[in-house]
Design a protein around this motif. Structure first.
Motif, PDB file in Angstrom:
ATOM      1  N   PHE A 130      22.521  27.035  11.413  1.00 12.73           N
ATOM      2  CA  PHE A 130      21.156  26.680  11.781  1.00 12.73           C
ATOM      3  C   PHE A 130      20.805  25.282  11.266  1.00 12.73           C
ATOM      4  N   MET A 131      21.209  24.991  10.024  1.00 12.22           N
ATOM      5  CA  MET A 131      20.944  23.668   9.456  1.00 12.22           C
ATOM      6  C   MET A 131      21.632  22.581  10.283  1.00 12.22           C
ATOM      7  N   VAL A 132      22.862  22.877  10.682  1.00  8.57           N
ATOM      8  CA  VAL A 132      23.596  21.892  11.483  1.00  8.57           C
ATOM      9  C   VAL A 132      22.878  21.644  12.799  1.00  8.57           C
ATOM     10  N   TYR A 182      27.877  15.806   1.035  1.00 13.46           N
ATOM     11  CA  TYR A 182      27.358  16.932   1.800  1.00 13.46           C
ATOM     12  C   TYR A 182      25.964  17.312   1.313  1.00 13.46           C
ATOM     13  N   ARG A 183      25.042  17.586   2.240  1.00 10.79           N
ATOM     14  CA  ARG A 183      23.761  18.156   1.815  1.00 10.79           C
ATOM     15  C   ARG A 183      23.395  19.385   2.653  1.00 10.79           C
ATOM     16  N   PHE A 184      22.723  20.310   1.958  1.00 10.54           N
ATOM     17  CA  PHE A 184      22.370  21.574   2.608  1.00 10.54           C
ATOM     18  C   PHE A 184      21.327  21.382   3.699  1.00 10.54           C
ATOM     19  N   TRP A 185      20.254  20.622   3.329  1.00 12.06           N
ATOM     20  CA  TRP A 185      19.118  20.519   4.236  1.00 12.06           C
ATOM     21  C   TRP A 185      19.236  19.274   5.093  1.00 12.06           C
ATOM     22  N   PRO A 186      18.706  19.337   6.300  1.00  9.40           N
ATOM     23  CA  PRO A 186      18.663  18.122   7.107  1.00  9.40           C
ATOM     24  C   PRO A 186      17.536  17.210   6.613  1.00  9.40           C
ATOM     25  N   GLU A 187      17.758  15.911   6.695  1.00 10.99           N
ATOM     26  CA  GLU A 187      16.676  14.971   6.427  1.00 10.99           C
ATOM     27  C   GLU A 187      16.039  14.649   7.772  1.00 10.99           C
ATOM     28  N   ASN A 188      14.740  14.652   7.854  1.00 16.12           N
ATOM     29  CA  ASN A 188      14.020  14.641   9.130  1.00 16.12           C
ATOM     30  C   ASN A 188      14.762  15.423  10.204  1.00 16.12           C
ATOM     31  N   ALA A 244      18.836  18.600  19.253  1.00 17.72           N
ATOM     32  CA  ALA A 244      20.079  19.189  19.770  1.00 17.72           C
ATOM     33  C   ALA A 244      19.799  20.322  20.747  1.00 17.72           C
ATOM     34  N   TYR A 245      18.702  21.033  20.518  1.00 16.94           N
ATOM     35  CA  TYR A 245      18.351  22.135  21.419  1.00 16.94           C
ATOM     36  C   TYR A 245      17.979  21.613  22.808  1.00 16.94           C
ATOM     37  N   ARG A 246      17.508  20.361  22.858  1.00 14.00           N
ATOM     38  CA  ARG A 246      17.177  19.765  24.137  1.00 14.00           C
ATOM     39  C   ARG A 246      18.420  19.175  24.800  1.00 14.00           C
ATOM     40  N   ILE A 293      30.604  18.207  19.697  1.00 11.74           N
ATOM     41  CA  ILE A 293      29.309  17.782  19.189  1.00 11.74           C
ATOM     42  C   ILE A 293      28.711  18.988  18.496  1.00 11.74           C
ATOM     43  N   TRP A 294      28.934  19.034  17.179  1.00  7.16           N
ATOM     44  CA  TRP A 294      28.675  20.280  16.446  1.00  7.16           C
ATOM     45  C   TRP A 294      27.221  20.711  16.461  1.00  7.16           C
ATOM     46  N   ASN A 295      26.312  19.756  16.314  1.00  7.97           N
ATOM     47  CA  ASN A 295      24.921  20.219  16.263  1.00  7.97           C
ATOM     48  C   ASN A 295      24.497  20.840  17.592  1.00  7.97           C
ATOM     49  N   GLU A 296      25.048  20.342  18.678  1.00  5.73           N
ATOM     50  CA  GLU A 296      24.709  20.926  19.972  1.00  5.73           C
ATOM     51  C   GLU A 296      25.397  22.274  20.167  1.00  5.73           C
ATOM     52  N   LEU A 297      26.632  22.383  19.683  1.00  8.18           N
ATOM     53  CA  LEU A 297      27.330  23.670  19.780  1.00  8.18           C
ATOM     54  C   LEU A 297      26.555  24.742  19.011  1.00  8.18           C
ATOM     55  N   MET A 298      26.084  24.375  17.817  1.00 12.56           N
ATOM     56  CA  MET A 298      25.342  25.334  17.004  1.00 12.56           C
ATOM     57  C   MET A 298      24.002  25.685  17.658  1.00 12.56           C
ATOM     58  N   ALA A 299      23.346  24.675  18.218  1.00 14.65           N
ATOM     59  CA  ALA A 299      22.083  24.949  18.917  1.00 14.65           C
ATOM     60  C   ALA A 299      22.335  25.910  20.077  1.00 14.65           C
ATOM     61  N   ALA A 300      23.397  25.657  20.823  1.00 12.35           N
ATOM     62  CA  ALA A 300      23.734  26.528  21.950  1.00 12.35           C
ATOM     63  C   ALA A 300      24.040  27.941  21.458  1.00 12.35           C
ATOM     64  N   SER A 301      24.740  28.049  20.331  1.00 15.42           N
ATOM     65  CA  SER A 301      25.063  29.356  19.778  1.00 15.42           C
ATOM     66  C   SER A 301      23.798  30.124  19.430  1.00 15.42           C
ATOM     67  N   PHE A 302      22.837  29.426  18.799  1.00 17.07           N
ATOM     68  CA  PHE A 302      21.620  30.125  18.399  1.00 17.07           C
ATOM     69  C   PHE A 302      20.797  30.568  19.597  1.00 17.07           C
TER      70      PHE A 302
END
Lengths: 285, 294
Positions: free
Chosen positions: A37-39, A52-58, A63-65, A248-257
């Motif tokens: 989800f963070m990704v 590495y950081r856990f939380w996203p900055e801004n 990615a969901y779009r 494109i990992w953030n998009e893959l994760m968005a698609a997964s969610f």
């Protein structure tokens, strides 16, 4: 009664230990979801930044779009997944309701063996039967169609559905059958008008577990029996995307969610029935 | 026609559709696999009977190694599932506020489409930017990034951990049900005698969980042995075959290389192992609860 209440009382440090234990356990279970989800919220540039950081900055929902564009056919995959799962569930129910009723309410020689045989089917994975199934599908001319995923999918969901529904139907009092039969109702009439309405909660549980099973397990058959993007269910569609050179990992994760959200919503509302039904089945076993 | 007889016929009418379906889609292919394993079937038009050649090839090749690896892989995966499942069930059984929420939170890995959970693990294991490598580096436990899926030994354990993760929810819920079916008066009696919590767990909970643990480890053994998606998505059997289990090897041979005959021989071998497991499972569960039918 009072004793039971007293032995359940914890000392303060025991409560802390228990919460630590639960936290540790849930961390293992939920870490991939948290991380995924963070990704999905991180902009691409941050994904590849060190340290590495856990939380996203801004963080953003960007990615969901964008994933709708960069994962081609995403909407189609979701539709396919649902479509295949719904058809599989309907077929399983049609086959399993009568069979489970027969297993629950009639007794004759060979029935135990047959039930055991169904359970054995449950233990063979589709992977073992891929080659002959492939040849079967090819000779039936259904490779690269929805049927190639529906037909084998049904077979492997029948046994557990029979088992679960049978456990439920055994609990319906036999007197109901006999009373209806005494009144001159046929077997079929009794099943349709007396048993089915009472068994409805059990049937709903079976429908849900079958749907989830169909949605969750549509990987190996879809991977092997279908190569057309327009029929791919979500897992295989994303896997095809995943196999590209640069993911494109953030998009893959968005698609997964987005892909798992419907299942999560269903579970959230139905979990009471589910846990009850499943544990009843499991303990009986 | 007697009532008995009409009931018998009616029962069979009800059973027939499901039975025929499973016969056509599972039993027939099983027989077909067996026959194919004695042929040189491939993409070629002609198929010849070759006898035991496919089986001989299996034992001359690396498959023996694959069999051993499959058993090691399965053993560790099942063992971890049992330990973590017992731990989780015990913790979730404790009467603390919020436990129904915690129980609900154990379910996602089991409910989510398997492949999607595995994608998330794929990222976790990513060497450059994944969580595991990232955290290890942050705490100074490793010097540089660790690409877990790039080396045989780490990839082997990485696939096991993902398999454990997928199996743990079901095991935990099953064990939780087993714990809750233990009669409360046993605990009360022990408590009255002054037995502490740990003592009660060791002397009552754990022994009475043994049947559930045995049943579940048998079921889990079968499921783990059959595991395909996890390894295929994470490593496809690599690097250099170090995560290739029997199922993966069979898939690569039959579907990847289109050697249907050789693949079928491997599948037959898998079937033999599975039959042994099933047989053991039925024996064990029957012994554990003798009143059980079927």
């Amino acid at each position: 009664m009072s004793n039971a209440a007293m032995i359940d009382r914890y000392r303060w440090w025991e409560i802390i230990l228990i919460y630590c234990g639960i936290a540790l356990f849930l961390f293992f279970v939920l870490a991939p979801f948290f991380e995924g989800f963070m990704v999905s919220l991180k902009p691409l540039s941050q994904l590849f930044s060190s340290p590495y950081r856990f939380w996203p900055e801004n963080g953003s929902l960007e990615a969901y779009r964008t994933m709708w564009i960069s994962v081609p056919g995403f909407g189609r995959y979701i539709f396919n997944s649902f479509f295949i799962s719904i058809i599989v569930t309907l077929i399983v129910l049609c086959l399993v309701i009568p069979a489970a009723y027969a297993f629950a309410k009639f007794e004759f020689k060979g029935m135990g063996i047959l039930l055991g045989a169904f359970l054995t089917v449950n233990m063979f994975s589709g992977a073992v039967l891929l080659i002959p199934l492939f040849r079967l599908m090819r000779s039936m001319g259904v490779l690269n169609t929805y049927l190639a995923m529906i037909v084998p999918g049904v077979a492997f969901l029948i046994p557990s559905a029979i088992w679960l529904l049978r456990t439920y139907m055994i609990r319906i009092p036999q007197e109901l059958n006999e009373a209806a039969y005494m009144d001159g109702a046929s077997h079929f009439y009794t099943l349709r008008r007396v048993i089915l309405p009472i068994a409805m909660p059990g049937i709903i549980v079976v429908a849900i577990t079958t749907f989830i099973g169909a949605y969750a397990q549509q990987f190996i058959f879809a991977l092997t029996f279908n190569s057309k993007t327009e029929y791919m269910p979500l897992p295989v569609g994303l896997f095809a995307y995943f196999g590209k050179q640069e993911v494109i990992w953030n998009e893959l994760m968005a698609a997964s969610f987005v892909g798992i959200a419907p299942a999560m919503v269903v579970i959230f509302f139905l979990q009471r029935y589910l846990v009850g039904g499943l544990t009843a089945g499991a303990v009986k076993q | 026609m007697s009532v008995q007889r009409s009931a018998f016929i009616f029962a069979w009418i009800l059973l027939l559709p499901a039975v025929l379906y499973v016969l056509a889609i599972v039993a027939y292919p099983l027989v077909d696999t067996f026959i194919l394993s004695f042929t040189d079937a491939s993409l070629k038009k002609t198929t010849n009977w070759v006898g035991w050649v496919n089986y001989e090839k299996i034992f001359n090749g690396t498959f023996a190694e694959v069999i051993v690896r499959t058993f090691i892989w399965t053993f560790f995966s099942v063992a971890f599932k049992m330990v973590i499942g017992t731990f989780g069930a015990t913790m979730l059984n404790a009467a603390v506020p919020g436990r129904s929420l915690f129980r609900l939170l154990t379910m996602p890995p089991w409910i989510v489409p398997m492949a999607i959970g595995i994608f998330m693990w794929g990222w976790m294991y990513n060497g450059q930017f994944g969580m595991i490598s990232g955290v290890l580096q942050r705490f100074g436990l490793v010097d540089g990034p660790v690409a877990f899926l790039a080396y045989g030994s780490t990839a082997f354990w990485a696939t096991i951990i993902t398999d454990v993760w997928i199996g743990v929810p079901l095991v935990t819920i099953y064990f939780l049900a087993a714990i809750q079916s233990i009669p409360k008066d046993l605990y009360e009696a022990a408590w009255t005698d002054g037995a502490g919590r740990w003592y009660r767990f060791r002397r009552i909970t754990l022994p009475l969980m043994v049947p559930a643990i045995i049943t579940m480890s048998m079921l889990s053994l079968i499921a783990t042995f059959n595991s395909f998606d996890i390894i295929w998505i994470l490593t496809q059997g690599g690097p250099s075959g170090e995560t290739t289990t029997m199922i993966i090897d069979t898939y690569q041979t039959a579907i990847g290389s289109k050697k249907y005959g050789e693949g079928a021989a491997r599948a037959v071998l898998i079937c033999i192992f599975l039959s042994l497991f099933c047989f053991a499972y039925f024996r064990v569960t029957r012994r554990l609860n003798p009143e059980k039918r079927a």
